[in-house]
Write a protein that holds these residues in place. Structure first.
Motif, PDB file in Angstrom:
ATOM      1  N   GLU A 146       0.821  -1.098   0.142  1.00  0.00           N
ATOM      2  CA  GLU A 146      -0.044   0.144   0.059  1.00  0.00           C
ATOM      3  C   GLU A 146       0.864   1.213   0.204  1.00  0.00           C
ATOM      4  OE1 GLU A 146      -2.616   1.897   3.307  1.00  0.00           O
ATOM      5  OE2 GLU A 146      -3.492   0.011   2.592  1.00  0.00           O
ATOM      6  N   ARG A 147       0.559   1.980  -0.917  1.00  0.00           N
ATOM      7  CA  ARG A 147       1.418   3.420  -1.011  1.00  0.00           C
ATOM      8  C   ARG A 147       0.493   4.455  -0.889  1.00  0.00           C
ATOM      9  NH1 ARG A 147       2.420   6.528  -5.877  1.00  0.00           N
ATOM     10  NH2 ARG A 147       4.060   8.114  -5.396  1.00  0.00           N
ATOM     11  N   ARG A 148       0.752   5.713  -0.204  1.00  0.00           N
ATOM     12  CA  ARG A 148      -0.079   6.731   0.007  1.00  0.00           C
ATOM     13  C   ARG A 148       0.817   8.058  -0.333  1.00  0.00           C
ATOM     14  NH1 ARG A 148      -4.570   6.062   4.549  1.00  0.00           N
ATOM     15  NH2 ARG A 148      -4.959   3.806   4.513  1.00  0.00           N
ATOM     16  N   ILE A 149      -0.081   9.091  -0.914  1.00  0.00           N
ATOM     17  CA  ILE A 149       0.795  10.313  -1.381  1.00  0.00           C
ATOM     18  C   ILE A 149      -0.523  11.363  -0.850  1.00  0.00           C
ATOM     19  CG2 ILE A 149       2.391   9.392  -2.944  1.00  0.00           C
ATOM     20  CD1 ILE A 149       0.487  10.703  -5.032  1.00  0.00           C
ATOM     21  N   LEU A 150       0.033  12.508  -0.598  1.00  0.00           N
ATOM     22  CA  LEU A 150      -0.850  13.386  -0.458  1.00  0.00           C
ATOM     23  C   LEU A 150      -0.894  14.354  -1.419  1.00  0.00           C
ATOM     24  CD1 LEU A 150      -2.111  14.804   2.246  1.00  0.00           C
ATOM     25  CD2 LEU A 150      -0.377  16.600   2.284  1.00  0.00           C
ATOM     26  N   VAL A 151      -2.445  14.900  -1.680  1.00  0.00           N
ATOM     27  CA  VAL A 151      -2.768  15.746  -2.908  1.00  0.00           C
ATOM     28  C   VAL A 151      -3.423  16.806  -2.468  1.00  0.00           C
ATOM     29  CG1 VAL A 151      -3.569  15.457  -5.312  1.00  0.00           C
ATOM     30  CG2 VAL A 151      -3.231  13.283  -4.184  1.00  0.00           C
ATOM     31  N   GLN A 152      -2.687  17.742  -2.540  1.00  0.00           N
ATOM     32  CA  GLN A 152      -3.040  19.209  -2.088  1.00  0.00           C
ATOM     33  C   GLN A 152      -3.558  20.218  -3.137  1.00  0.00           C
ATOM     34  OE1 GLN A 152       0.574  20.290  -0.166  1.00  0.00           O
ATOM     35  NE2 GLN A 152      -0.468  20.004   1.936  1.00  0.00           N
ATOM     36  N   ASP A 153      -4.745  21.053  -2.744  1.00  0.00           N
ATOM     37  CA  ASP A 153      -5.286  22.072  -3.466  1.00  0.00           C
ATOM     38  C   ASP A 153      -5.887  21.400  -4.931  1.00  0.00           C
ATOM     39  OD1 ASP A 153      -4.571  23.670  -1.620  1.00  0.00           O
ATOM     40  OD2 ASP A 153      -2.391  24.035  -2.534  1.00  0.00           O
ATOM     41  N   ILE A 154      -6.705  20.531  -4.632  1.00  0.00           N
ATOM     42  CA  ILE A 154      -7.530  19.695  -5.995  1.00  0.00           C
ATOM     43  C   ILE A 154      -8.520  20.974  -6.411  1.00  0.00           C
ATOM     44  CG2 ILE A 154      -9.008  17.858  -6.787  1.00  0.00           C
ATOM     45  CD1 ILE A 154      -7.420  16.182  -4.606  1.00  0.00           C
TER      46      ILE A 154
END
Length: 319
Positions: A77-85
């Motif tokens: 499992e890999r997680r990344i933060l995605v900001q200001d969509i």
């Protein structure tokens, strides 16, 4: 969950309880060509729920917002933060090199210059926005192919809403926002509404139903490398899910907001898809719209906060 079916059903992933406790909602999701599952989580504080939408599809964010993209490959499992969509997404799709795409189902013309507003954003593997563009209006079904092409099937408001590619009912795009494929009169009828999508090796399948007096639902296979197109009448009207490998297919129709779907198996006999079995399949969560995606014969099904993978083979069973 003991059961018997015409397809083996595997548990792929479930939203962890820790995310639920922290107020995270699992919203848009997709499966990549390599079988990797991607789910975008958004905190409850960014969301409002409409009374007209059941389940996860009723949640909508206030833009811009921040999300967390979870990608599950096997046990990893890999997680990344995605900001200001910057958009309210309807679809998530995966692209080569761990990039991904968010698409809003609707767009509108600018009042000043008449240009259609961007409703698609390409993000890098780190979650940074790279490019935004428009892929048409009113998109109930979308998928990406192994080369990163984007394929869309439109609804009636888009088809009759003035956008040129939407008006054709089906379209192909590249990630620069350029239309790469159009039906050009090669469909058996004019589409009215997209139903679902699938991929099979290098082929893309778009499932749609027509608005003519003849009616009917069609399975359209497109070969992106050549643009060739072949359409078949669907053995099931308006399916929610479709997966195909060679001459065998799995289709589903949901019992809306219930913990079950109708599972249909079909085989291609020369030029006709014929149903070989039907049954009611109980699942571990409620099933609402945008519940399925087919990849190389595997049908991925979302049931509440659980993702299942159905394999169209025998012997039957559940694991």
């Amino acid at each position: 969950m003991p059961a018997r079916s015409d397809a083996a059903m595997h548990h792929a992933w479930r939203l962890p309880a820790a995310d639920v406790v922290r107020g995270r909602r699992a919203l848009w999701w997709s499966v990549g060509p390599a079988g990797e599952l991607a789910v975008l989580l958004v905190h409850r504080r960014h969301l409002d729920h409409t009374r007209y939408g059941k389940g996860w599809i009723g949640w909508g964010p206030d833009v811009p917002f921040t999300g967390e993209l979870v990608t599950v490959t096997g046990q990893e499992e890999r997680r990344i933060l995605v900001q200001d969509i910057p958009i309210r997404p309807s679809h998530l799709a995966l692209l080569p090199d761990s990039r991904f795409l968010l698409v809003s189902g609707r767009t509108f013309r600018n009042e000043t210059d008449g240009v259609w507003r961007p409703n698609a954003v390409v993000f890098s593997a780190s979650g940074a926005p790279e490019r935004e563009f428009c892929v048409g209006d009113d998109i109930p079904a979308l998928v990406t192919d192994v080369g990163g092409g984007v394929w869309t099937a439109y609804g009636d408001e888009g088809i009759y809403g003035g956008h040129p590619e939407s008006g054709a009912g089906l379209a192909g795009w590249n990630t620069r926002g350029q239309a790469s494929w159009a039906p050009d009169g090669r469909l058996p009828d004019h589409p009215l509404e997209g139903c679902t999508t699938a991929t099979e090796n290098e082929h893309v399948w778009l499932v749609w139903h027509s608005g003519s007096s003849r009616g009917g639902t069609y399975l359209t296979r497109i070969t992106p490398s050549t643009g060739d197109v072949t359409s078949y009448r669907s053995p099931v009207p308006d399916p929610d899910g479709f997966a195909v490998r060679d001459n065998r297919a799995l289709l589903t129709r949901r019992h809306h907001n219930k913990r079950s779907v109708e599972l249909i198996r079909a085989e291609l006999d020369d030029t006709t898809w014929k149903v070989t079995s039907r049954r009611r399949l109980r699942v571990p969560g409620r099933v609402v719209g945008r519940c399925c995606q087919g990849r190389d014969g595997s049908l991925w099904l979302r049931a509440g906060n659980t993702w299942l993978r159905l394999e169209g083979r025998t012997p039957t069973g559940v694991s």
